[in-house]
Design a protein around this motif. Structure first.
Motif, PDB file in Angstrom:
ATOM      1  N   ALA A 180       0.827  -1.202   0.000  1.00 60.01           N
ATOM      2  CA  ALA A 180       0.000   0.000   0.000  1.00 60.01           C
ATOM      3  C   ALA A 180       0.868   1.261   0.000  1.00 60.01           C
ATOM      4  O   ALA A 180       0.577   2.231  -0.696  1.00 60.01           O
ATOM      5  N   ASP A 181       1.960   1.242   0.778  1.00 56.83           N
ATOM      6  CA  ASP A 181       2.863   2.396   0.821  1.00 56.83           C
ATOM      7  C   ASP A 181       3.552   2.586  -0.523  1.00 56.83           C
ATOM      8  O   ASP A 181       3.777   3.723  -0.969  1.00 56.83           O
ATOM      9  N   LEU A 182       3.906   1.483  -1.165  1.00 58.16           N
ATOM     10  CA  LEU A 182       4.531   1.556  -2.484  1.00 58.16           C
ATOM     11  C   LEU A 182       3.585   2.230  -3.473  1.00 58.16           C
ATOM     12  O   LEU A 182       3.966   3.143  -4.222  1.00 58.16           O
ATOM     13  N   ALA A 183       2.344   1.807  -3.455  1.00 57.73           N
ATOM     14  CA  ALA A 183       1.350   2.392  -4.362  1.00 57.73           C
ATOM     15  C   ALA A 183       1.128   3.872  -4.060  1.00 57.73           C
ATOM     16  O   ALA A 183       0.962   4.686  -4.973  1.00 57.73           O
ATOM     17  N   ALA A 184       1.153   4.225  -2.776  1.00 60.56           N
ATOM     18  CA  ALA A 184       0.957   5.626  -2.401  1.00 60.56           C
ATOM     19  C   ALA A 184       2.119   6.491  -2.883  1.00 60.56           C
ATOM     20  O   ALA A 184       1.924   7.626  -3.326  1.00 60.56           O
ATOM     21  N   LYS A 185       3.343   5.958  -2.799  1.00 64.27           N
ATOM     22  CA  LYS A 185       4.505   6.694  -3.317  1.00 64.27           C
ATOM     23  C   LYS A 185       4.360   6.929  -4.816  1.00 64.27           C
ATOM     24  O   LYS A 185       4.643   8.015  -5.331  1.00 64.27           O
ATOM     25  N   GLN A 186       3.919   5.898  -5.532  1.00 63.80           N
ATOM     26  CA  GLN A 186       3.732   6.047  -6.974  1.00 63.80           C
ATOM     27  C   GLN A 186       2.630   7.051  -7.280  1.00 63.80           C
ATOM     28  O   GLN A 186       2.735   7.829  -8.235  1.00 63.80           O
ATOM     29  N   ALA A 187       1.588   7.046  -6.468  1.00 56.67           N
ATOM     30  CA  ALA A 187       0.516   8.019  -6.669  1.00 56.67           C
ATOM     31  C   ALA A 187       1.019   9.448  -6.477  1.00 56.67           C
ATOM     32  O   ALA A 187       0.474  10.388  -7.055  1.00 56.67           O
ATOM     33  N   ASP A 188       2.100   9.598  -5.693  1.00 54.34           N
ATOM     34  CA  ASP A 188       2.725  10.905  -5.485  1.00 54.34           C
ATOM     35  C   ASP A 188       3.773  11.215  -6.554  1.00 54.34           C
ATOM     36  O   ASP A 188       4.502  12.204  -6.443  1.00 54.34           O
ATOM     37  N   GLY A 189       3.872  10.355  -7.565  1.00 54.17           N
ATOM     38  CA  GLY A 189       4.804  10.599  -8.656  1.00 54.17           C
ATOM     39  C   GLY A 189       6.197  10.037  -8.451  1.00 54.17           C
ATOM     40  O   GLY A 189       7.113  10.344  -9.227  1.00 54.17           O
ATOM     41  N   LYS A 190       6.392   9.210  -7.427  1.00 50.06           N
ATOM     42  CA  LYS A 190       7.699   8.618  -7.172  1.00 50.06           C
ATOM     43  C   LYS A 190       7.836   7.279  -7.903  1.00 50.06           C
ATOM     44  O   LYS A 190       6.840   6.601  -8.161  1.00 50.06           O
ATOM     45  N   SER A 191       9.071   6.911  -8.217  1.00 48.54           N
ATOM     46  CA  SER A 191       9.357   5.598  -8.792  1.00 48.54           C
ATOM     47  C   SER A 191       9.939   4.715  -7.696  1.00 48.54           C
ATOM     48  O   SER A 191      10.868   5.132  -6.989  1.00 48.54           O
ATOM     49  N   VAL A 192       9.406   3.517  -7.551  1.00 45.28           N
ATOM     50  CA  VAL A 192       9.912   2.554  -6.575  1.00 45.28           C
ATOM     51  C   VAL A 192      10.409   1.339  -7.338  1.00 45.28           C
ATOM     52  O   VAL A 192       9.645   0.718  -8.086  1.00 45.28           O
ATOM     53  N   ILE A 193      11.689   1.015  -7.163  1.00 44.40           N
ATOM     54  CA  ILE A 193      12.289  -0.065  -7.930  1.00 44.40           C
ATOM     55  C   ILE A 193      12.898  -1.094  -6.988  1.00 44.40           C
ATOM     56  O   ILE A 193      13.133  -0.822  -5.814  1.00 44.40           O
TER      57      ILE A 193
END
Length: 409
Positions: A180-193
């Motif tokens: 859920a936190d990963l998805a929230a970061k992406q919703a804020d425009g961040k890339s998580v790899i």
């Protein structure tokens, strides 16, 4: 006349009543769809007073649950439209469903929808506790544009990787909340790899079979968790022929949205004939950034043939020049440094020195004894090991370097 036994006094004045129990919560509001992959959709909504959990529905059928205000629905079909709604729950029952939102999963080959900004800050997030501040992904400051989850695990099959969250080491951080936190970061425009390697990482890609397993297993993690791509941080060597083959196959699967980063050691980028450098050049068409580790190396040669000591602005600029003048685009070069003296055995510089190096390379100001013959305004930015060590000093690194990267030309 009435006798005392003929009636009883209740309520707040009489003191004879019972405390009211929980009531069914209201329906959640503000449901929105965020980042999508070919098989997942990230959702978030507003908190509901009195709710202890939430149920997420896909096309009217419960798909998952959450204890927070976000969730990622997985197992979806590519290029398909879905309707999602969410309800709030507590001991009294379940609310009516929220207003529905529609979202379409990505097409095969289109990759994730998040994009990396022109100038970016990369930070490694530790999936283990080594004495640095333990964090959730949600704790990572907004200054970080690319978050590299460290690290994937090698399996018994050469080239294959997997990932397991260290819930115990991270204080009970659950896999559900991580997603859920990963998805929230992406919703804020961040890339998580997902990062592969590290000091102890042993992922071997030495033939076509292991290259295929690497591509397949990395893409499977991208599908399962929603990772935007992969970071290559193999400190025990790599084979440029087969790593290039693996990354090319991954790019074919994920498409141009793939975020591909690398974190070679300084020795690996001294010459374009080195295996790491050859891999970066061979994947240049879809490579995002190489954040070389300007630490734990001792003195090294700069692009002018002079020897520079680590921990200086000249070390950062003169070694970056090698990459900038030997085939990589400036947008594919970043400066990788420790977030604190505790984060590395040597090579730490103050955040202000990182900013000086960025200015020297992009503007021609702030240089030491080495000054490049030209400037590189498109330089991607900076990286640090790690967001956890940064947090250990009150985010002293990202508080200084983050705004400066944003202000690069």
């Amino acid at each position: 006349a009435y006798l005392a036994d003929d009636f009883e006094v209740t309520g707040p004045d009489g003191g004879g009543g019972e405390e009211p129990g929980p009531v069914i919560p209201a329906a959640p509001a503000g449901l929105t769809a965020g980042a999508t992959t070919t098989s997942s959709v990230a959702l978030s909504w507003n908190a509901v007073s009195g709710a202890t959990g939430y149920k997420v529905y896909r096309d009217g059928v419960q798909a998952t649950t959450s204890t927070g205000t976000s969730a990622t629905v997985t197992g979806l079909t590519a290029d398909t439209a879905y309707q999602f709604s969410v309800s709030a729950t507590n001991a009294a029952g379940e609310s009516v469903k929220s207003a529905a939102v529609s979202a379409r999963t990505a097409k095969n080959g289109t990759g994730p929808v998040t994009t990396v900004p022109k100038h970016a800050v990369t930070g490694y997030w530790q999936n283990f506790n080594n004495g640095a501040t333990v964090q959730t992904l949600a704790d990572v400051p907004d200054a970080y544009d690319i978050i590299a989850v460290s690290f994937a695990d090698a399996t018994a099959n050469a080239g294959e990787i997997t990932f397991t969250l260290d819930s115990a080491g991270l204080g009970g951080y659950t896999d559900e909340q991580f997603r859920a936190d990963l998805a929230a970061k992406q919703a804020d425009g961040k890339s998580v790899i997902i990062s592969v390697g590290g000091e102890k990482g042993a992922v071997a890609v030495n033939d076509s079979a292991s290259a295929q397993r690497f591509a397949d297993s990395t893409y499977a993690l991208m599908e399962e968790y929603g990772f935007d791509g992969v970071d290559i941080d193999l400190e025990n060597g790599l084979n440029s022929t087969y790593m290039t083959e693996a990354l090319t196959k991954l790019h074919e699967k994920a498409g141009d949205g793939l975020v591909l980063t690398m974190a070679p050691q300084t020795i690996d980028m001294q010459s374009p004939e080195n295996e790491y450098f050859k891999t970066a050049l061979a994947t240049k068409d879809f490579l995002t950034v190489v954040n070389m580790q300007y630490y734990n190396s001792g003195s090294m040669l700069g692009c002018d043939g002079q020897v520079y000591a680590q921990g200086t602005v000249d070390f950062l600029t003169a070694l970056a020049c090698i990459q900038l003048e030997n085939g990589l685009d400036a947008s594919q070069v970043g400066i990788g440094v420790p977030a604190s003296p505790k984060a590395a055995g040597g090579g730490y510089v103050e955040p202000s020195v990182v900013n000086d190096a960025l200015d020297c390379l992009t503007r021609g100001t702030g240089c030491g004894s080495f000054k490049p013959e030209k400037t590189y305004p498109a330089l991607r930015g900076a990286m640090t090991w790690s967001t956890n060590w940064d947090a250990d000093t009150g985010n002293a690194w990202s508080n200084v370097v983050g705004p400066h990267v944003d202000d690069l030309p």
